[in-house]
Scaffold this motif. Structure first.
Motif, PDB file in Angstrom:
ATOM      1  N   LEU A  42      21.032  -4.461  12.084  1.00 42.02           N
ATOM      2  CA  LEU A  42      22.310  -5.155  12.072  1.00 42.02           C
ATOM      3  C   LEU A  42      22.716  -5.524  10.655  1.00 42.02           C
ATOM      4  O   LEU A  42      23.868  -5.340  10.250  1.00 42.02           O
ATOM      5  N   VAL A  43      21.777  -6.035   9.882  1.00 46.33           N
ATOM      6  CA  VAL A  43      22.070  -6.402   8.492  1.00 46.33           C
ATOM      7  C   VAL A  43      22.523  -5.168   7.713  1.00 46.33           C
ATOM      8  O   VAL A  43      23.511  -5.223   6.961  1.00 46.33           O
ATOM      9  N   ALA A  44      21.856  -4.043   7.900  1.00 44.11           N
ATOM     10  CA  ALA A  44      22.238  -2.815   7.206  1.00 44.11           C
ATOM     11  C   ALA A  44      23.632  -2.361   7.623  1.00 44.11           C
ATOM     12  O   ALA A  44      24.440  -1.943   6.782  1.00 44.11           O
ATOM     13  N   GLU A  45      23.924  -2.466   8.916  1.00 43.65           N
ATOM     14  CA  GLU A  45      25.245  -2.077   9.410  1.00 43.65           C
ATOM     15  C   GLU A  45      26.333  -2.982   8.837  1.00 43.65           C
ATOM     16  O   GLU A  45      27.388  -2.512   8.406  1.00 43.65           O
ATOM     17  N   LEU A  46      26.073  -4.292   8.819  1.00 41.45           N
ATOM     18  CA  LEU A  46      27.051  -5.226   8.259  1.00 41.45           C
ATOM     19  C   LEU A  46      27.236  -5.002   6.763  1.00 41.45           C
ATOM     20  O   LEU A  46      28.362  -5.071   6.249  1.00 41.45           O
ATOM     21  N   ARG A  47      26.145  -4.722   6.060  1.00 42.42           N
ATOM     22  CA  ARG A  47      26.234  -4.455   4.618  1.00 42.42           C
ATOM     23  C   ARG A  47      27.065  -3.197   4.365  1.00 42.42           C
ATOM     24  O   ARG A  47      27.883  -3.153   3.444  1.00 42.42           O
ATOM     25  N   GLU A  48      26.863  -2.182   5.206  1.00 45.58           N
ATOM     26  CA  GLU A  48      27.613  -0.935   5.051  1.00 45.58           C
ATOM     27  C   GLU A  48      29.101  -1.174   5.315  1.00 45.58           C
ATOM     28  O   GLU A  48      29.957  -0.651   4.609  1.00 45.58           O
ATOM     29  N   PHE A  49      29.416  -1.990   6.307  1.00 39.33           N
ATOM     30  CA  PHE A  49      30.799  -2.245   6.686  1.00 39.33           C
ATOM     31  C   PHE A  49      31.491  -3.193   5.719  1.00 39.33           C
ATOM     32  O   PHE A  49      32.632  -2.972   5.323  1.00 39.33           O
ATOM     33  N   HIS A  50      30.804  -4.286   5.329  1.00 37.82           N
ATOM     34  CA  HIS A  50      31.416  -5.344   4.522  1.00 37.82           C
ATOM     35  C   HIS A  50      31.001  -5.330   3.060  1.00 37.82           C
ATOM     36  O   HIS A  50      31.564  -6.072   2.263  1.00 37.82           O
TER      37      HIS A  50
END
Length: 68
Positions: A42-50
């Motif tokens: 989740l952290v990686a996905e949020l970092r990629e998005f934001h």
């Protein structure tokens, strides 16, 4: 399923879990690790998005976090 662990790890596991509770102890540890892995996803996905968290955002979050 079967796993192999070093003998010193197995000895500590038996000492901590008790002879009859090794499977439950390992299952609990695996569940915690899977939760940790999903949180990392989740952290990686949020970092990629934001984008990465900035130092300013980190400082603001720390200022809001209650101190114990």
């Amino acid at each position: 399923m079967s796993i192999t662990v070093p003998s010193d790890v197995a000895a500590e596991l038996r000492a901590r879990a008790g002879q009859g509770n090794v499977s439950a102890y390992i299952t609990h540890a695996l569940v915690r690790q899977l939760e940790h892995d999903r949180l990392g996803d989740l952290v990686a996905e949020l970092r990629e998005f934001h984008g990465p968290v900035t130092e300013e955002e980190l400082a603001a979050a720390r200022a809001e976090w209650p101190r114990s």
